[in-house]
Design a protein around this motif. Structure first.
Motif, mmCIF file in Angstrom:
data_model
loop_
_atom_site.group_PDB
_atom_site.id
_atom_site.type_symbol
_atom_site.label_atom_id
_atom_site.label_comp_id
_atom_site.label_asym_id
_atom_site.label_seq_id
_atom_site.Cartn_x
_atom_site.Cartn_y
_atom_site.Cartn_z
ATOM 1 N N ARG A 74 0.829 -1.207 0.000
ATOM 2 C CA ARG A 74 0.000 0.000 0.000
ATOM 3 C C ARG A 74 0.866 1.260 0.000
ATOM 4 N NH1 ARG A 74 -1.227 0.978 4.884
ATOM 5 N NH2 ARG A 74 -0.042 2.908 4.738
ATOM 6 N N ILE A 75 1.962 1.248 0.792
ATOM 7 C CA ILE A 75 2.850 2.415 0.851
ATOM 8 C C ILE A 75 3.532 2.642 -0.494
ATOM 9 C CG2 ILE A 75 5.001 3.280 1.857
ATOM 10 C CD1 ILE A 75 4.066 2.022 4.520
ATOM 11 N N ILE A 76 3.998 1.565 -1.120
ATOM 12 C CA ILE A 76 4.633 1.682 -2.445
ATOM 13 C C ILE A 76 3.651 2.249 -3.459
ATOM 14 C CG2 ILE A 76 5.600 0.351 -4.377
ATOM 15 C CD1 ILE A 76 6.817 -1.530 -2.236
ATOM 16 N N SER A 77 2.411 1.757 -3.402
ATOM 17 C CA SER A 77 1.375 2.247 -4.316
ATOM 18 C C SER A 77 1.081 3.727 -4.075
ATOM 19 C CB SER A 77 0.101 1.418 -4.131
ATOM 20 O OG SER A 77 -0.942 1.913 -4.919
ATOM 21 N N GLY A 78 1.016 4.123 -2.788
ATOM 22 C CA GLY A 78 0.750 5.526 -2.451
ATOM 23 C C GLY A 78 1.852 6.455 -2.921
#
Length: 298
Positions: A74-78
């Protein structure tokens, strides 16, 4: 360009261009803020324009020690979305997340309840208390219309089109859709409105809000979670459930009864059919039925 300036511009873009809710914007912003804190802790004077892929890889490597694969993803996507915005606005020529792969995570299938389990939970509502009629009406609406909990607490009396058999739902990004509502769910809402809600001292600004707390204000999402959790414990249900479980069950039961995915997508308010397709993974027997019914060589 400073980080706070870039973040503020990004938040405006998410709100105005993407039409995201405040909650979604907060989630996207949180990922960028984690990167900013990391740079501050390491005393790295790097701007959003100058930061390299290597520094971001090191950031992800360090946070990976404390969070699971799904949170990492999720952090990478954000961050990929944030730097994609900077590229879109010509602040950067490249996205430093472009070659950073997200960790492999299994597809998480939603928990569902059987029709009997839903009946048991709703039957456990204590109708001798004033909030009992409200709680029954809420659960019937969650399951009967497949609503998100945020859509339920924001439902207005002016959104009820019972004569036409629909309710108007305001979903993610303030997108509106009309969802069919069956007669039994209408009945429980009308009982609540007539016998409970009419006797509340409604606070200014909440006159049109359907489901109210004892103080005459809009219910919180947390309160609905608490009500569902309490009822599940009361009936001894071993599954870990939330208000969203009623939405998952709504979709799964429709699929089991031969509803088509496109119709389910429209009722759930999914932007992409791929989101709705997760219910095919929950109940693969539906695929067998389709082949047996429609294939010429059955």
């Amino acid at each position: 360009m400073k980080w706070q300036h870039a973040l503020k511009d990004y938040q405006l873009y998410l709100k105005i261009e993407r039409g995201l809710s405040d909650n979604s914007i907060d989630n996207y912003s949180r990922d960028v803020k984690k990167l900013i804190r990391y740079l501050e802790d390491k005393n790295l004077s790097l701007s959003p324009i100058s930061i390299s892929s290597e520094v971001i890889k090191q950031f992800i490597y360090e946070i990976a020690k404390d969070i699971n694969a799904r949170s990492q993803s999720r952090i990478i996507s954000g961050l990929r979305s944030f730097f994609g915005y900077l590229v879109f606005e010509d602040y950067r020529k490249d996205n430093p997340l472009e070659l950073i792969e997200s960790p492999k995570i299994g597809r998480q299938l939603p928990d569902t309840l059987s029709e009997e389990e839903i009946d048991t939970i709703i039957a456990a509502v204590d109708l001798s208390k004033p909030e009992g009629e409200r709680n029954r009406a809420m659960l019937e609406t969650l399951y009967g219309c497949g609503l998100r909990v945020s859509e339920l607490v924001n439902l207005k009396i002016s959104d009820l089109y019972f004569d036409e058999g629909f309710i108007k739902v305001t979903g993610k990004g303030d997108k509106q859709r009309f969802v069919p509502i069956v007669a039994s769910t209408q009945k429980y809402i009308n009982i609540y409105k007539k016998h409970i809600r009419n006797h509340l001292r409604i606070q200014p600004g909440f006159e049109d809000t359907l489901f109210l707390n004892r103080r005459g204000k809009q219910l919180t999402r947390a309160m609905v979670f608490h009500i569902v959790k309490q009822l599940a414990e009361q009936v001894g249900l071993k599954k870990k459930i939330s208000p969203h479980t009623f939405r998952h069950s709504f979709a799964t039961h429709l699929l089991q009864n031969d509803a088509d995915l496109r119709s389910i997508q429209l009722m759930l308010g999914h932007e992409s059919i791929t989101t709705t397709e997760i219910y095919v993974h929950v109940d693969k027997s539906h695929l067998t039925k389709v082949v047996e019914k429609y294939h010429p060589r059955k």
